[in-house]
Design a protein around this motif. Structure first.
Motif, PDB file in Angstrom:
ATOM      1  N   ASP A  96       0.831  -1.191   0.000  1.00 22.37           N
ATOM      2  CA  ASP A  96       0.000   0.000   0.000  1.00 22.37           C
ATOM      3  C   ASP A  96       0.873   1.251   0.000  1.00 22.37           C
ATOM      4  O   ASP A  96       2.088   1.172  -0.215  1.00 22.37           O
ATOM      5  CB  ASP A  96      -0.978  -0.018   1.183  1.00 22.37           C
ATOM      6  CG  ASP A  96      -0.294   0.008   2.527  1.00 22.37           C
ATOM      7  OD1 ASP A  96       0.935   0.161   2.569  1.00 22.37           O
ATOM      8  OD2 ASP A  96      -1.002  -0.123   3.542  1.00 22.37           O
ATOM      9  N   MET A  97       0.295   2.412   0.230  1.00 22.24           N
ATOM     10  CA  MET A  97       1.014   3.679   0.161  1.00 22.24           C
ATOM     11  C   MET A  97       2.142   3.786   1.198  1.00 22.24           C
ATOM     12  O   MET A  97       3.122   4.473   0.989  1.00 22.24           O
ATOM     13  CB  MET A  97       0.041   4.846   0.345  1.00 22.24           C
ATOM     14  CG  MET A  97      -1.023   4.938  -0.736  1.00 22.24           C
ATOM     15  SD  MET A  97      -0.329   5.306  -2.332  1.00 22.24           S
ATOM     16  CE  MET A  97      -0.132   7.053  -2.155  1.00 22.24           C
ATOM     17  N   ASN A  98       1.996   3.124   2.316  1.00 20.75           N
ATOM     18  CA  ASN A  98       3.001   3.176   3.375  1.00 20.75           C
ATOM     19  C   ASN A  98       4.024   2.061   3.239  1.00 20.75           C
ATOM     20  O   ASN A  98       4.754   1.779   4.182  1.00 20.75           O
ATOM     21  CB  ASN A  98       2.339   3.094   4.750  1.00 20.75           C
ATOM     22  CG  ASN A  98       1.399   4.247   5.000  1.00 20.75           C
ATOM     23  OD1 ASN A  98       1.647   5.356   4.529  1.00 20.75           O
ATOM     24  ND2 ASN A  98       0.331   4.004   5.729  1.00 20.75           N
ATOM     25  N   ASN A  99       4.026   1.416   2.084  1.00 21.21           N
ATOM     26  CA  ASN A  99       4.931   0.304   1.815  1.00 21.21           C
ATOM     27  C   ASN A  99       4.752  -0.840   2.811  1.00 21.21           C
ATOM     28  O   ASN A  99       5.685  -1.530   3.164  1.00 21.21           O
ATOM     29  CB  ASN A  99       6.391   0.753   1.800  1.00 21.21           C
ATOM     30  CG  ASN A  99       6.704   1.538   0.555  1.00 21.21           C
ATOM     31  OD1 ASN A  99       6.089   1.310  -0.480  1.00 21.21           O
ATOM     32  ND2 ASN A  99       7.641   2.463   0.663  1.00 21.21           N
ATOM     33  N   THR A 100       3.509  -1.006   3.273  1.00 18.72           N
ATOM     34  CA  THR A 100       3.200  -2.130   4.142  1.00 18.72           C
ATOM     35  C   THR A 100       2.801  -3.301   3.259  1.00 18.72           C
ATOM     36  O   THR A 100       2.004  -3.156   2.344  1.00 18.72           O
ATOM     37  CB  THR A 100       2.040  -1.778   5.100  1.00 18.72           C
ATOM     38  OG1 THR A 100       2.359  -0.577   5.779  1.00 18.72           O
ATOM     39  CG2 THR A 100       1.789  -2.884   6.087  1.00 18.72           C
ATOM     40  N   LYS A 101       3.357  -4.430   3.560  1.00 16.69           N
ATOM     41  CA  LYS A 101       3.105  -5.594   2.730  1.00 16.69           C
ATOM     42  C   LYS A 101       1.841  -6.319   3.196  1.00 16.69           C
ATOM     43  O   LYS A 101       1.681  -6.591   4.382  1.00 16.69           O
ATOM     44  CB  LYS A 101       4.304  -6.538   2.806  1.00 16.69           C
ATOM     45  CG  LYS A 101       4.194  -7.724   1.905  1.00 16.69           C
ATOM     46  CD  LYS A 101       5.528  -8.414   1.770  1.00 16.69           C
ATOM     47  CE  LYS A 101       5.535  -9.707   2.513  1.00 16.69           C
ATOM     48  NZ  LYS A 101       6.759 -10.469   2.342  1.00 16.69           N
TER      49      LYS A 101
END
Length: 164
Positions: free
Chosen positions: A26-31
């Protein structure tokens, strides 16, 4: 930040097959790991719908007499109701009537006028000692150009005059 995308593999899949899991960031680079759900494809669904349509087209001509018979039940019920109203009127006034308002009979709105009734009900003859009523179909149920007609008299002789 340097991110590496890694696919999670299960032991049942080889390297040549696609994994049943997919990594999404997602936008927060959370996988986030999404599981693929087995489903039918659009062409498979279209083929099934086409096969069902063909089967319906094959069965429809065989069902038309059954549909016509089911719709003629409406005429029979309406004429039996009209007979009951005529008998009640006869017991009260010692004669039969040809006026629907005197009898308390109300014709439903016909299919041709946006209603639900498939039959036009009318009193053909009315004397002091006898009456005859007729129900005529307003639509051709099987498309052969012949309209269904039913009649009833004071003795409750209900008969089909013209078959559809």
């Amino acid at each position: 930040m340097n991110f590496q995308r890694k696919m999670i593999k299960t032991s049942s899949f080889s390297n040549s097959k696609q994994s049943k899991y997919k990594n999404v960031y997602d936008m927060n680079n959370t996988k986030h790991i999404l599981k693929r759900i087995p489903a039918f494809t659009l062409p498979e669904l279209l083929v099934v719908i086409i096969i069902i349509g063909i089967l319906v087209l094959l069965a429809l001509p065989r069902l038309m007499p059954l549909i016509s018979r089911a719709k003629s039940t409406e005429a029979q019920l309406q004429l039996n109701h009209l007979h009951t109203l005529e008998k009640t009127y006869f017991y009260l006034h010692s004669r039969y009537s040809d006026d629907f308002e005197e009898l308390g009979f109300e014709q439903e709105i016909l299919v041709t006028d946006g209603g639900r009734a498939n039959y036009l009900i009318e009193i053909v003859e009315s004397e002091a000692t006898f009456f005859k009523a007729k129900a005529t179909a307003v639509i051709d149920f099987d498309g052969d150009g012949v309209f269904n007609v039913w009649e009833i008299d004071q003795d409750k002789n209900l008969k089909e005059i013209q078959k559809d």
